[in-house]
Design an enzyme around this catalytic site. Structure first.
Site, PDB file in Angstrom:
ATOM      1  N   ARG A 108      -9.209   8.124  -7.775  1.00 47.95           N
ATOM      2  CA  ARG A 108      -8.136   8.602  -6.698  1.00 47.95           C
ATOM      3  C   ARG A 108      -8.165  10.186  -6.809  1.00 47.95           C
ATOM      4  NH1 ARG A 108      -2.044   6.551  -5.175  1.00 47.95           N
ATOM      5  NH2 ARG A 108      -3.363   5.223  -4.237  1.00 47.95           N
ATOM      6  N   HIS A 135      -8.484   5.618   2.430  1.00 43.46           N
ATOM      7  CA  HIS A 135      -8.028   4.740   1.456  1.00 43.46           C
ATOM      8  C   HIS A 135      -8.596   3.271   1.813  1.00 43.46           C
ATOM      9  CE1 HIS A 135      -5.442   3.320  -1.536  1.00 43.46           C
ATOM     10  NE2 HIS A 135      -4.146   3.547  -1.048  1.00 43.46           N
ATOM     11  N   GLN A 138      -7.083  -0.059   0.378  1.00 47.44           N
ATOM     12  CA  GLN A 138      -5.694  -0.401   1.255  1.00 47.44           C
ATOM     13  C   GLN A 138      -5.937  -1.060   2.352  1.00 47.44           C
ATOM     14  OE1 GLN A 138      -2.334   0.739   0.143  1.00 47.44           O
ATOM     15  NE2 GLN A 138      -1.972  -0.836   1.879  1.00 47.44           N
ATOM     16  N   ASP A 230       3.049   5.129   7.595  1.00 49.43           N
ATOM     17  CA  ASP A 230       2.802   5.612   6.538  1.00 49.43           C
ATOM     18  C   ASP A 230       3.463   6.767   6.313  1.00 49.43           C
ATOM     19  OD1 ASP A 230       1.788   6.108   3.895  1.00 49.43           O
ATOM     20  OD2 ASP A 230      -0.156   6.955   4.578  1.00 49.43           O
ATOM     21  N   CYS A 270       1.864   0.802   3.721  1.00 47.96           N
ATOM     22  CA  CYS A 270       1.000   0.969   2.361  1.00 47.96           C
ATOM     23  C   CYS A 270       1.647   1.261   1.198  1.00 47.96           C
ATOM     24  CB  CYS A 270      -0.135   1.872   2.441  1.00 47.96           C
ATOM     25  SG  CYS A 270       0.579   3.611   3.024  1.00 47.96           S
ATOM     26  N   ARG A 298      -3.073  -6.217  -2.630  1.00 45.02           N
ATOM     27  CA  ARG A 298      -4.001  -5.233  -3.219  1.00 45.02           C
ATOM     28  C   ARG A 298      -4.801  -5.834  -4.448  1.00 45.02           C
ATOM     29  NH1 ARG A 298      -3.001   0.159  -2.636  1.00 45.02           N
ATOM     30  NH2 ARG A 298      -5.032   0.412  -3.931  1.00 45.02           N
TER      31      ARG A 298
HETATM   32  N1  NVA Z   1      -1.074   8.830   2.963  1.00 42.73           N
HETATM   33  C1  NVA Z   1      -0.409   8.518   1.700  1.00 42.73           C
HETATM   34  C2  NVA Z   1      -0.810   7.174   1.022  1.00 42.73           C
HETATM   35  C3  NVA Z   1      -0.171   6.898  -0.196  1.00 42.73           C
HETATM   36  C4  NVA Z   1      -0.611   5.550  -0.609  1.00 42.73           C
HETATM   37  C5  NVA Z   1      -1.024   9.473   0.639  1.00 42.73           C
HETATM   38  O1  NVA Z   1      -2.163   9.876   0.704  1.00 42.73           O
HETATM   39  O2  NVA Z   1      -0.202  10.092  -0.133  1.00 42.73           O
HETATM   40  N1   CP Z   2      -0.464   2.400  -1.257  1.00 44.42           N
HETATM   41  C1   CP Z   2      -0.734   2.642  -2.668  1.00 44.42           C
HETATM   42  O1   CP Z   2      -1.852   3.230  -2.618  1.00 44.42           O
HETATM   43  O2   CP Z   2       0.358   3.041  -3.491  1.00 44.42           O
HETATM   44  P1   CP Z   2       0.028   3.765  -4.715  1.00 44.42           P
HETATM   45  O3   CP Z   2       0.089   5.187  -4.206  1.00 44.42           O
HETATM   46  O4   CP Z   2       1.412   3.714  -5.400  1.00 44.42           O
HETATM   47  O5   CP Z   2      -1.043   3.563  -5.408  1.00 44.42           O
END
Ligand code: NVA
Ligand code: CP
Length: 312
Positions: A108, A135, A138, A230, A270, A298
């Site tokens: 990540r 993502h 997801q 989101d 998400c 997930r």
């Molecule tokens: N769009 C959000 C998704 C978090 C799971 C981010 O990138 O923070």
């Molecule tokens: N939806 C998701 O990826 O959650 P986290 O950011 O908590 O991993």
């Protein structure tokens, strides 16, 4: 060690790294794993995943960690402070070290090129656990969840309302791969990337998917079987949160907007959710909200992905 071909099905960096057939293979395996987890207790026996996090996480961390352990493997969590990718050590050097130590990497991070850089240089499977661009795990869990309610996934219309971000991108690509309809409504200037839209439209030619991008949330939710949103400011955009709140308010998913979707349309997110911003309590807590089932999925979907990518 020879550089592997990252499109050999051993990495999952973009939704498009899986073919339509592979997506369905993952969905069917995830369904079987969810129904009978014990049967798969040894399917990744002895395999170690490195979990690299350069951003915070609840679901991604726990589902990958629990997932690999449920499959008989183990994981090593690497926090932002430990690797400091690209600063303390180059992506290439990290790839060349880790490929000799572990069996797979979940990453990540911020720049998508960091994930592709790892994939190009490490001779082990790399899984994208979120970048600024995509993502993919997801989106797989999201459409798996919709499939649990709508057996004919190809007939579904999913509407995404909010920021044209990483989650929106992966949903568009997954819709294109699976062959369903997706409508994305964003404020002007916050549309999905043109490159992703073009990839999705190209992919849609093969599957018959319908991809729409608009600035009108009411038009977008018309006839929707599922409505998705989101956060308005993603991780790394915290400084923009206040300014974005004003711009995105007309895109809030509330009871009024949901009235324009199909009766009993599912609500997805998400998570984490900023209640009162992109979604109201009455929608996220409604009987048609499936956000926690989606979060649980997930685990099942990523177990299926790890099983497929890590097996000998
Ligand atoms: N769009 C959000 C998704 C978090 C799971 C981010 O990138 O923070
Ligand atoms: N939806 C998701 O990826 O959650 P986290 O950011 O908590 O991993």
């Amino acid at each position: 060690m020879a550089k592997k071909n990252r499109f050999s099905g051993r990495d999952y960096i973009s939704v498009f790294d899986f073919s339509t057939e592979e997506v369905w293979k993952i969905f069917k395996l995830a369904k079987a794993m969810k129904a009978n987890p014990k049967k798969y207790r040894k399917s990744c026996e002895g395999k170690i995943m490195a979990l690299i996090f350069e951003k915070p996480s609840l679901r991604t961390r726990v589902t990958f960690d629990a997932g690999i352990k449920q499959l008989g493997g183990d994981s090593i969590y690497l926090s932002p402070l430990e690797i400091n990718l690209g600063k303390r050590e180059s992506v290439y050097d990290v790839a060349k070290n880790l490929e000799r130590m572990v069996d797979g990497i979940m990453i990540r991070t911020f720049g998508h090129d960091i994930a592709t850089g790892l994939a190009e240089n490490a001779n082990i499977p790399i899984i994208n656990g979120l970048t600024d661009l995509e993502h993919p795990c997801q989106a797989m869990a999201d459409f798996f969840t919709v499939w649990e309610f709508n057996k004919k996934l190809e007939k579904v219309k999913l509407t995404y309302v909010g920021d044209g971000n990483n989650v929106a991108h992966s949903l568009m690509l997954a819709a294109a791969r699976i062959g369903l309809s997706i409508s994305v409504a964003t404020p002007k200037g916050y549309e999905p990337s043109q490159q992703i839209l073009e990839m999705a439209l190209q992919g849609a030619k093969k599957t018959g998917a319908k991809i729409q991008v608009t600035n009108d949330p009411f038009e977008a939710v018309k006839n929707a079987d599922a409505v998705y949103t989101d956060v308005w400011a993603s991780m790394g955009q915290e400084k923009e949160a206040e300014a974005r709140r004003k711009i995105f308010l007309p895109y809030q998913v509330n009871a009024e907007l949901m009235k324009h979707a199909k009766k009993n349309a599912l609500f997805l997110h998400c998570l984490p959710a900023h209640r009162g911003d992109e979604v109201t309590d009455e929608v996220i807590d409604s009987k048609n909200s499936v956000v926690f089932q989606e979060a649980e999925n997930r685990l099942h979907v990523q177990k299926a992905i790890m099983h497929e990518l890590l097996r000998d």
